[in-house]
Scaffold this motif. Structure first.
Motif, short mmCIF file in Angstrom:
data_model
loop_
_atom_site.label_atom_id
_atom_site.label_comp_id
_atom_site.label_asym_id
_atom_site.label_seq_id
_atom_site.Cartn_x
_atom_site.Cartn_y
_atom_site.Cartn_z
N PRO B 82 0.79 -1.22 -0.06
CA PRO B 82 -0.19 -0.11 -0.06
C PRO B 82 0.89 1.33 -0.08
CG PRO B 82 -0.93 -1.23 1.62
CD PRO B 82 0.57 -2.03 0.98
N ARG B 86 0.59 4.14 -2.89
CA ARG B 86 0.48 5.63 -2.88
C ARG B 86 1.54 6.39 -3.41
NH1 ARG B 86 -1.14 8.01 3.13
NH2 ARG B 86 -2.74 6.41 3.06
N ASN B 107 -5.82 -4.46 0.55
CA ASN B 107 -5.25 -3.27 1.44
C ASN B 107 -4.79 -2.23 0.63
OD1 ASN B 107 -5.28 -4.37 4.07
ND2 ASN B 107 -3.45 -5.97 3.62
N GLN B 111 -6.51 1.09 1.72
CA GLN B 111 -5.66 2.13 2.46
C GLN B 111 -5.43 3.59 1.59
OE1 GLN B 111 -5.35 2.07 5.57
NE2 GLN B 111 -5.94 0.05 5.65
N ASN B 112 -5.67 3.20 0.41
CA ASN B 112 -5.68 4.23 -0.57
C ASN B 112 -6.80 5.27 -0.79
OD1 ASN B 112 -2.77 4.61 -0.68
ND2 ASN B 112 -2.67 2.76 -1.60
N GLU B 118 -9.86 12.07 -1.98
CA GLU B 118 -9.44 13.45 -1.91
C GLU B 118 -8.87 13.90 -3.38
OE1 GLU B 118 -6.16 13.40 1.15
OE2 GLU B 118 -5.15 15.23 -0.08
N GLU B 119 -8.22 13.27 -4.01
CA GLU B 119 -7.69 13.66 -5.17
C GLU B 119 -8.85 13.69 -6.28
OE1 GLU B 119 -4.82 14.87 -6.19
OE2 GLU B 119 -3.19 14.20 -4.70
N LYS B 135 -14.69 2.42 2.17
CA LYS B 135 -13.86 3.22 2.60
C LYS B 135 -13.65 4.46 1.87
CE LYS B 135 -12.56 1.23 6.53
NZ LYS B 135 -10.82 0.93 6.77
#
Lengths: 597, 376, 296
Positions: B82, B86, B107, B111-112, B118-119, B135
């Motif tokens: 992960p 990222r 994962n 996790q990203n 956000e992006e 998520k």
């Protein structure tokens, strides 16, 4: 650009971990192949702590948890790994990393294969990092930049910490242990303890990096701490130059630049099909590593050695360096035979398997006197020394010092009682400078203890300054001042032999065991050695015992001579008596030589 | 040279690399696809890439999407790590300006997820974990989740192999294998088929004989192979047959690779649930799937859907961003690509056709396509 | 009791088979470690070279036996090549053990990845039907397993005989014990090393061929045998050549008996804990031996 910031943040964290690696491998000389484990222990400890008992904003404490977990791991692994003079260190640490992953995947508390997510971000007290920009008054930093700032601050702090360690008496002791652990033990220090301590310290620093990573990435999982990471650390350390803290820093940045550069280069300019980019990147990276090692095998940055400045000469006369002796010596007595022996041994035996090396040796060493042990090669002379200094355990017999039997004590303990030796093969610490060899041997060094170094910095520093001044006195006395800042390994043979004497003297033992102190020295230079050794006995009232093959030296210096052959004392007496014994000397030296003695 | 200068030069080097590179031209549209060097993913990663490439070439040959060229950007995620992912994704987003990406790894995606949101990137995933889309708002399943794979398998069992009353599971001891095991236990259990044995294995097992010996002791009628990637599936089938197991072998998409197509031993009593690439699909895709496996179709679908969304947005005069594409996707709901018909739900889940395949003559053989009605 | 023995038997036999399989690579590693003084991860690259050669030969239509011969030749060739082109450079400059380890590891990683890039990560098969086998005490062993067991024992015996009874072999042992002395006695170091790498390459290809014939080849097939072999050496030690073999057998048994005794998901934990325990109790290996030899 966040991407660059992210890369730099990751790099900064890796720098801290690589510095920990440098302390273990470069400074400590321990061939450690499981570094990812300490990083992982730190990360998991921080993650688990943050999720169980730590409140938000406890970042520094979390880092501490990481450090403790990693240090504990080092202690656990260190104990078996450092047994037997750390001979199996490499294998044990390598398998440690194989096992760590397996255990982590299968335990519940570590989140198993899923890892631990939702690790809180950086936070100090009431302030916790969120995804919103942070207003620092003068500037406003985005969340990623804030992370970078924290990472850079940690990196800076770790630099100061490492530099303190490396330039301290403790660092010097660690390097000495790296160079020659037997010599370290001969001068009163436990090599295993030194190694264990640097292992733990390096691990702790790496644990902090791991904890920092956990809080930065907010997720950790077992796949991140596998062999790939070990290899990455190895590369970063070796590329940069494992003996330099600056090297550790550069190694990381160069490696990251290479990896990221390959990421770019391969997609834009590659002639390879794009679906193979990931593989080619890894392949090329590995090859570049080999190339770099071919061109610069010791890495990009070489070891830097402290340059000790000579204290300004005192106004007034050039005082002959007076020994600031710590030995409480009694004035020499006329009637030496009434004094008890300083060191004696009785009925000493040693067998190695079926071979009997020492077959019943008695000797008594008197204070202020020089005893010489001569005899053919393989007669057991060095074995006797080894038994007296604790490096070899006698099969039978006892060794008495100040009325107590010291058989069974470890070499450092015996040394601390005041019994020290030199070695037949010299064993100065080659990659320490000459003056460092002397400094490392001095007894009173509070800075040698890592805890005291940081807990009582002023005491450590002032004593070190005193010691440096004293060391210069010794260098002058032994006529090595010109070479003080040169690597001991680069000195001529005779200079190294003299340095060995200086180092012994620096330790200030009451009993000196000299194993062939003048062998191989140019006859013209012997006079200097005579002066020094005689000075030990006569002016300083120490007890000297030396193994010698050079009859001139024996004749010149020895008050008493023992002739040992086939593990037994065959003859003893004054040098005139023993050397004058024609039959004995003929058998030993050959007829012609015997005549010239 | 002082240490400060070293730091500065190193930082400059990285910055130069980052800024000195020509970013994608303003008139290009970029999509990212993950690449991995770990043995499990490496096999289907190529298939995804090949499929997407076919779609892109088709479009670019015809002038691009409303005149804009489409490019693919590789994102190296290392060992399905992960943290590496990222970095790769950030770089692809910020430097190459991708608007959409395709990746896998539970994962990695979970996790990203926050970063993806956000992006503002539309992320498709072929990872089958049920919780992945929880998520992240902008992540959409492209594949069926584990539950569905199990459901498809049991549907086929009931149709073709009704004699199966018990089954065992051989699973990789990773989050993904554990999930498959649990889901299948539940789904099969719904139809009265009991799980009588479940044995785990490490990621790259030296051999599976121990596990199989234990499974066979429970005498299951069928065994579900829940491994990551294809290599272990082949190993499991061979081992099982060698040790004398004669029941049914079944697996999920991990069977959809040439490793399995070429496995003669898999030609009897074995099936897997995977993606259908019907004969009506573009010829290039069909041929490529024979060589690289069924995930070629998924790669094609990914690129095709992305381009379709971009085209719609441009026509509407809206900027082509990941967030806009996601909104459009969910607004459309149902999408028919040249290969499949998808229903993209708001919560990131996807309903898509699954198919059952067996192996015959060194090729995969489509037995049946199961539509959503059969799978609800 | 009878039942317990019956139930444990298949695990025991398969464990033994796995162990002897691992032993072959362990022997090669041990040979190089003892003579040259380095941990040669490059053996993984040799394994791959041999494996892919077999497949290429078969794809080219050559009969299996010919393919095997070519694969063995490839193994020998690549092993010696590794030494001549890469390692010798570092050894001549007295590079520390550390550097040699990194170099050999890089070689292995590079090979894995370039093979994946050029030939793709797909698995190719040599024999794709079920291999012949026989049932021994209720456990089925296939021809590849039996071949590996036989190869392992024969190789062990052959190495022992070669090293102890032939001039070249004794030279290698002498170099292992004291390179400087050996040199002083006229034994040419370089030639001894070449022979060592050639033999190691030979042995590794003997392990790769049945493995690959049984399960096929892809870029990642070498990693597991390599690390298991390393674990075997750790457990067994290096004092005599039979020690890594014993270590390998114990490891194989541990892997299988762990599944019999506990759940199979603990297989790796138990096996590696075994390694760890062996290290803590007797770091020189359960059966004693040299570890990091001194290098000239």
């Amino acid at each position: 650009m966040i991407y660059v910031v992210d890369v730099l943040t990751y790099a900064a964290i890796m720098v801290i971990a690589t510095r920990g690696y440098m302390l273990i491998k470069g400074l400590g000389g321990l061939l450690h192949l499981g570094h990812a484990v300490f990083f992982g222990l730190g990360a998991y400890a921080a993650a688990i702590a943050s999720q169980t008992f730590l409140p938000a904003g406890a970042y520094p404490i979390s880092l501490l948890c990481g450090a403790i977990a990693a240090a504990a791991g080092a202690g656990l692994i260190g104990w078996p790994a450092l047994k037997d003079r750390a001979r199996y260190f490499m294998i044990i640490t390598f398998s440690m990393q194989l096992i760590f992953i397996t255990i982590v995947i299968n335990l519940g508390i570590t989140g198993g294969p899923d890892g631990i997510s939702g690790i809180p971000k950086v936070g100090f007290g009431p302030w916790v990092l969120t995804s919103r920009p942070v207003n620092l008054g003068v500037i406003e930093l985005s969340a990623s930049s804030m992370n970078l700032l924290v990472a850079l601050l940690l990196m800076g702090a770790s630099f100061l910490f490492c530099r303190r360690i490396i330039e301290s008496p403790y660092g010097r002791l660690v390097r000495a242990t790296r160079e020659d652990d037997l010599a370290v033990e001969a001068y009163g220090r436990s090599a295993t303890n030194v190694r264990l301590s640097i292992f733990a310290i390096g691990a702790a620093l790496t644990g902090i990096a791991g904890a920092a990573f956990a809080h930065y990435f907010n997720y950790i999982g077992p796949s991140q701490f596998e062999l790939e990471l070990v290899i990455l650390f190895l590369i970063m350390l070796i590329l940069g130059g494992q003996y330099s803290i600056v090297g550790a820093t550069i190694g990381v940045f160069v490696t990251m630049a290479l990896l990221e550069g390959l990421r770019f280069g391969l997609e834009h300019y590659a002639l390879i099909s794009t679906d193979a980019v990931a593989h080619v990147r890894k392949g090329i990276f590995s090859l570049i590593l080999v190339l770099v090692l071919i061109v610069k095998p010791s890495g990009l940055v070489r070891e830097r050695f402290s340059n000790y400045r000579r204290p300004a000469p005192e106004p007034g006369a050039d005082k002959p360096a007076q020994a600031i002796s710590l030995v409480v010596s009694e004035p020499a007595e006329r009637n030496a035979s009434l004094k008890p022996a300083a060191l004696s041994c009785k009925d000493l035996h040693k067998s190695f398997g079926g071979l009997v090396a020492v077959n019943g040796v008695d000797l008594s060493l008197m204070e202020g006197k020089i005893t010489a042990i001569i005899g053919p090669n393989g007669a057991g002379k060095t074995t006797v020394f080894n038994m007296l200094s604790g490096f070899v355990a006698p099969t039978k017999g006892e060794v008495t010092f100040k009325g107590k039997n010291i058989v069974g004590l470890a070499p450092p303990e015996i040394a601390r009682l005041g019994i020290a030796r030199t070695f037949q093969d010299v064993r100065i610490w080659p990659r320490l400078t000459a003056i460092e060899n002397v400094l490392a041997s001095l007894r009173d060094q509070p800075g040698e203890n890592a805890i005291r170094l940081f807990a009582q910095p002023r005491v450590s520093d002032s004593k070190e300054a005193e010691n440096i001044e004293y060391a210069w006195h010794l260098m002058e006395r032994f006529r090595l001042s010109e070479k003080a800042n040169q690597l001991a390994g680069e000195l001529s043979y005779a200079q190294r032999k003299m340095l060995a004497l200086a180092r012994l003297r620096a330790y200030d033992p009451s009993i000196m065991l000299l194993d062939e102190p003048t062998s191989g020295v140019d006859p013209k230079r012997l006079g200097e050695f005579f002066d020094q050794i005689r000075g030990f006995a006569e002016s300083e009232h120490r007890t000297i015992c030396m193994i010698e093959h050079n009859m001139t030296v024996v004749r010149e210096l020895a008050d008493w001579v023992l002739f040992i052959d086939e593990g037994r004392v065959v003859a003893q007496g004054t040098s005139a008596e023993v050397l004058g014994n024609r039959t004995l000397m003929s058998a030993y030296l050959g007829k012609r030589e015997a005549e010239s003695v | 040279m002082s240490k400060r200068r070293y730091w500065a030069s190193a930082a400059l080097a990285v910055a130069a690399l980052a800024f000195g590179q020509p970013a994608s031209a303003a008139d290009e549209i970029a999509f990212g696809i993950c690449q991995s060097t770990s043995s499990g993913s490496a096999k289907f990663a190529t298939a995804l890439w090949k499929g997407a490439e076919i779609a892109i070439h088709e479009a670019n040959a015809a002038g691009g999407v409303e005149g804009r060229k489409v490019v693919l950007v590789p994102m190296d995620i290392g060992n399905t790590d992960p943290a590496q992912a990222r970095l790769s994704m950030r770089k692809a987003i910020q430097v190459n300006k991708i608007v959409s990406l395709l990746c896998w790894g539970t994962n990695v995606m979970v996790q990203n997820g926050p970063m993806i949101d956000e992006e503002g990137i539309l992320a498709f995933t072929t990872a089958q974990g049920v919780n992945i889309t929880k998520k992240s708002k902008l992540t959409q399943q492209l594949d069926a989740v584990t539950t569905f794979y199990c459901r498809v398998a049991v549907a086929w069992i009931r149709q073709r192999h009704p004699e199966v009353k018990t089954f065992g599971v051989l699973y990789v001891n990773y989050e993904y294998g554990l999930e498959l095991r649990d889901m299948c236990e539940a789904e099969f259990g719904k139809h009265g088929i009991k799980m009588v044995a479940a044995e785990g294995h490490p990621n790259a097992p030296p051999d599976l004989r121990a596990q199989f010996t234990k499974i066979m002791q429970a005498k299951p009628d069928a065994v579900f192979l829940a491994s990551i990637g294809g290599g272990t599936v082949a190993q499991a089938i061979r081992t099982g047959r060698e040790l004398g197991y004669e029941g049914i072998f079944m697996t999920h998409g991990a069977g959809d690779i040439p490793d399995i197509y070429n496995l003669k031993v898999a030609e009897k009593n074995f099936f897997y649930a995977g993606h259908a690439v019907p004969e009506t699909a573009p010829k290039a895709v069909f041929e490529s799937a024979k060589e690289y496996g069924g995930f070629v179709g998924a790669g094609y679908d990914f690129a095709w859907i992305d381009m379709m969304l971009a085209r719609e947005l441009i026509k509407e005069g809206k900027p082509v961003t990941g967030a806009n594409m996601a909104a459009k996707l969910r607004a459309l709901g149902t999408v028919q690509t040249p290969i499949n018909k998808f229903t993209f739900l708001e919560d990131g889940k996807t309903i898509r056709p699954m198919a059952i395949f067996t192996i015959a003559n060194g090729e995969k053989k489509l037995e049946k396509i199961l539509g959503d009605e059969e799978l609800k | 009791m009878h039942e317990t023995i019956l139930s444990i038997l298949p695990y025991g036999i398969n464990g033994l088979a796995l162990g002897l399989n691992v032993a072959i690579v362990a022997l090669a590693l041990a040979l190089i470690w003892r003579t040259v003084g380095m941990l040669d991860f490059g053996i993984g690259a040799v394994y791959l070279a041999s494996a892919y050669t077999l497949w290429l030969a078969k794809s080219a239509g050559l009969p299996l036996v010919v393919g095997m011969a070519v694969a063995i030749a490839a193994g020998v060739f690549f092993s010696v090549l590794n030494y001549l082109v890469v390692y010798r450079f570092f050894i001549k400059r007295n590079a520390p053990l550390f550097v040699l380890v990194v170099v050999s590891l890089s070689l292995f990683v590079a090979t894995e990845n370039f093979v994946a890039a050029i030939l793709s990560a797909e698995r190719f098969y040599i024999i794709d039907s079920i291999l012949l086998g026989w049932t021994l005490l209720g456990t089925r062993l296939n021809v590849a397993q039996i071949a590996k067991m036989a190869i392992s024992l024969i190789t062990l015996g052959a190495i022992a005989m070669f090293c102890l009874h032939s001039r070249a072999g004794l030279a290698i042992l002498a170099v292992a014990d004291n390179p400087r002395l050996a040199q002083g006695m006229g034994i040419e170091l370089d030639r001894a090393y070449i022979r060592t790498f050639a033999i190691a390459g030979f042995i590794v290809s003997l392990a790769a061929i049945p493995d690959v014939a049984e399960s096929g080849v892809d870029p990642y097939v070498a990693a597991t045998p390599l690390f298991l072999a390393l674990a075997a050496i750790i457990i067994g030690g290096l004092g005599a050549f039979k020690n890594p073999v014993r270590g390998a057998v114990m490891l194989g048994l541990a892997f299988h008996l762990a599944v019999w005794a506990f759940a199979s998901r603990w297989q790796e934990v138990i096996a590696y804990s075994f390694v760890m325990a062996a290290l803590i109790i007797r770091p020189q290996g359960l059966f004693g031996g040299v570890s990091t030899p001194t290098r000239p």
